[in-house]
Design a protein around this motif. Structure first.
Motif, mmCIF file in Angstrom:
data_model
loop_
_atom_site.group_PDB
_atom_site.id
_atom_site.type_symbol
_atom_site.label_atom_id
_atom_site.label_comp_id
_atom_site.label_asym_id
_atom_site.label_seq_id
_atom_site.Cartn_x
_atom_site.Cartn_y
_atom_site.Cartn_z
ATOM 1 N N MET A 38 12.822 13.610 -28.286
ATOM 2 C CA MET A 38 13.686 12.488 -28.648
ATOM 3 C C MET A 38 14.329 12.727 -30.009
ATOM 4 S SD MET A 38 14.955 9.568 -27.834
ATOM 5 C CE MET A 38 13.937 8.772 -26.584
ATOM 6 N N GLN A 39 13.558 13.324 -30.927
ATOM 7 C CA GLN A 39 14.117 13.619 -32.256
ATOM 8 C C GLN A 39 15.269 14.621 -32.155
ATOM 9 O OE1 GLN A 39 10.847 13.603 -31.553
ATOM 10 N NE2 GLN A 39 10.236 11.747 -32.674
ATOM 11 N N ASP A 40 15.119 15.622 -31.269
ATOM 12 C CA ASP A 40 16.216 16.579 -31.056
ATOM 13 C C ASP A 40 17.471 15.858 -30.574
ATOM 14 O OD1 ASP A 40 14.655 18.829 -31.714
ATOM 15 O OD2 ASP A 40 13.896 18.987 -29.669
ATOM 16 N N LEU A 41 17.293 14.946 -29.620
ATOM 17 C CA LEU A 41 18.435 14.229 -29.050
ATOM 18 C C LEU A 41 19.067 13.288 -30.069
ATOM 19 C CD1 LEU A 41 16.959 13.470 -25.518
ATOM 20 C CD2 LEU A 41 18.713 15.160 -26.095
ATOM 21 N N ASP A 42 18.251 12.708 -30.931
ATOM 22 C CA ASP A 42 18.802 11.833 -31.970
ATOM 23 C C ASP A 42 19.695 12.611 -32.930
ATOM 24 O OD1 ASP A 42 17.512 9.642 -30.937
ATOM 25 O OD2 ASP A 42 15.816 9.725 -32.327
ATOM 26 N N ARG A 43 19.389 13.911 -33.081
ATOM 27 C CA ARG A 43 20.195 14.749 -33.981
ATOM 28 C C ARG A 43 21.400 15.360 -33.258
ATOM 29 N NH1 ARG A 43 14.882 16.098 -35.815
ATOM 30 N NH2 ARG A 43 14.818 17.961 -34.490
ATOM 31 N N GLY A 228 -1.946 33.854 -47.743
ATOM 32 C CA GLY A 228 -2.791 32.690 -47.524
ATOM 33 C C GLY A 228 -2.058 31.367 -47.533
ATOM 34 N N ARG A 229 -0.746 31.370 -47.742
ATOM 35 C CA ARG A 229 0.000 30.116 -47.807
ATOM 36 C C ARG A 229 0.153 29.502 -46.422
ATOM 37 N NH1 ARG A 229 5.503 30.944 -50.942
ATOM 38 N NH2 ARG A 229 5.600 28.709 -50.464
ATOM 39 N N ARG A 230 0.213 28.160 -46.404
ATOM 40 C CA ARG A 230 0.418 27.420 -45.172
ATOM 41 C C ARG A 230 1.672 26.569 -45.303
ATOM 42 N NH1 ARG A 230 -5.787 25.312 -43.889
ATOM 43 N NH2 ARG A 230 -6.748 27.386 -43.950
ATOM 44 N N ASP A 231 2.528 26.650 -44.296
ATOM 45 C CA ASP A 231 3.770 25.892 -44.296
ATOM 46 C C ASP A 231 3.536 24.590 -43.554
ATOM 47 O OD1 ASP A 231 6.280 24.863 -44.113
ATOM 48 O OD2 ASP A 231 7.198 26.592 -43.152
ATOM 49 N N GLY A 232 3.545 23.473 -44.295
ATOM 50 C CA GLY A 232 3.347 22.178 -43.661
ATOM 51 C C GLY A 232 4.600 21.632 -43.012
ATOM 52 N N GLY A 233 5.701 22.351 -43.144
ATOM 53 C CA GLY A 233 6.956 21.908 -42.557
ATOM 54 C C GLY A 233 7.625 20.851 -43.427
ATOM 55 N N VAL A 234 8.826 20.441 -43.012
ATOM 56 C CA VAL A 234 9.567 19.409 -43.726
ATOM 57 C C VAL A 234 10.084 18.404 -42.719
ATOM 58 C CG1 VAL A 234 10.294 20.906 -45.615
ATOM 59 C CG2 VAL A 234 11.721 20.724 -43.589
ATOM 60 N N VAL A 235 10.278 17.189 -43.194
ATOM 61 C CA VAL A 235 10.893 16.168 -42.348
ATOM 62 C C VAL A 235 12.395 16.396 -42.393
ATOM 63 C CG1 VAL A 235 11.214 13.704 -41.981
ATOM 64 C CG2 VAL A 235 9.027 14.574 -42.858
ATOM 65 N N GLN A 236 13.021 16.420 -41.203
ATOM 66 C CA GLN A 236 14.433 16.790 -41.192
ATOM 67 C C GLN A 236 15.298 15.714 -41.823
ATOM 68 O OE1 GLN A 236 15.223 18.073 -37.145
ATOM 69 N NE2 GLN A 236 15.567 20.106 -37.979
ATOM 70 N N ALA A 237 15.656 15.212 -42.208
ATOM 71 C CA ALA A 237 16.676 14.423 -42.870
ATOM 72 C C ALA A 237 17.926 15.384 -42.862
ATOM 73 C CB ALA A 237 16.358 14.072 -44.301
#
Length: 336
Positions: A38-43, A228-237
């Motif tokens: 749904m988030q893909d479609l909203d974008r 050792g880093r972890r990517d928590g991702g970002v909120v798309q705005a």
């Protein structure tokens, strides 16, 4: 790809707003992987943006099939017939539509693969090894295995593998090396926790050290952490003068015709499920089951990356995102 995109836009523009709403509902629930959310479609509020989403997510080979499935559920038999025809036509690849066809490597001669896997202390590694072996065998590779090696054994077996290729010289099409182990920035670890620099392994197969592979694809699939880093991702705005060598004798760069795939970005962890195996290798299996040997290797691993990027993972209940990294000095297309 642009021709396909334009055709999708035209189809979507012909639909009413209620039909577009129904289309998005069935698209979101089509069961196709990677999923459109749904988030893909909203974008993707416009038909143009929705067409971009479809073509990028399912590429040229998969988009007609997905549209057929959605239109069947919408009972739009006219569009089902139209897109079934498009699917059978097997629309050309983007570089075939946009300019001269990309020359292919000759893959008619034997293909050689080296599969190294550290299983000890890596739950799920056996599943990874089985998936990779099955994939390579389906792609007609002759495989050499190296399980739980220490540094001496690994380098000896790699040298023996490389020298075997040199020995047959003109009777080899391609070399593929898969390394599955713990690792860090620029290295993998053996079963004894010894560090082996990846650059040393890559160098063994370059145009100077393995002349039998000159102008032939050398593919490396690395399944290991890169930090050792972890990517928590970002909120798309360059401005230096260049000298040209006009010598009649053909010269090659030392490291041409390489294709290297990493399971994560530099300094970051790679993910592996203790039962199902590594995230990247699971995705390789899924994409191969869907597309078989139809895709050029760059498109194949782009699809693998697509699945990985659009899947949510968690470590200790914390979200974590993964993205593959591909490095290429290929000069032609590689089809298995």
């Amino acid at each position: 790809m642009e021709a396909l995109r334009a055709r999708v836009v035209s189809t979507l523009d012909s639909m009413s707003q209620p039909e577009l709403k129904e289309f998005k509902f069935y698209l979101r629930n089509s069961g196709e992987e990677p999923r459109i959310t749904m988030q893909d479609l909203d974008r993707a509020p416009t038909t143009s943006a929705l067409a971009d989403l479809l073509v990028k997510r399912y590429v040229v080979s998969g988009t007609p099939r997905v549209l057929v499935r959605v239109f069947q559920r919408m009972r739009r038999n006219d569009l089902v017939a139209e897109w079934e025809t498009a699917s059978r036509m097997n629309l050309k690849r983007p570089y075939e539509n946009d300019g001269p066809g990309l020359e292919r490597y000759n893959m008619e001669k034997p293909r050689k693969a080296f599969v190294m896997c550290v299983k000890t202390g890596r739950p799920g590694a056996e599943q990874d090894r089985n998936i990779i072996r099955n994939w390579l065998e389906e792609c007609k590779f002759e495989c050499t295995s190296c399980i739980d090696p220490d540094e001496k054994e690994l380098m000896e077996k790699l040298t023996e593998f490389r020298d075997g290729i040199i020995g047959i010289k003109d009777d080899v099409s391609c070399c593929l090396v898969t390394l599955m182990a713990h690792g860090g920035k620029g290295f993998i670890k053996t079963v004894l926790d010894e560090r082996v620099n990846l650059s040393d392994i890559f160098e063994m197969f370059n145009n100077e050290n393995c002349p039998a592979l000159q102008e032939k694809p050398k593919i490396f699939v690395i399944q290991a952490c890169r930090g050792g880093r972890r990517d928590g991702g970002v909120v798309q705005a360059d401005d230096e003068p260049m000298e040209v060598d006009d010598s009649q004798k053909k010269r090659l760069p030392t490291f041409s015709d390489y294709y290297i795939i990493y399971p994560t970005q530099e300094d970051h962890v790679a993910l592996r499920h203790p039962k199902d195996g590594s995230v990247m290798i699971q995705a390789i299996d899924e994409v191969f089951r869907q597309h078989g040997k139809k895709l050029h290797i760059a498109d194949f691993f782009t699809q693998v990356n697509n699945r990985v990027v659009h899947t949510d993972f968690y470590m200790n209940k914390n979200p974590i995102k993964v993205v593959l990294v591909m490095e290429s000095t290929l000069t032609r297309a590689v089809y298995f």
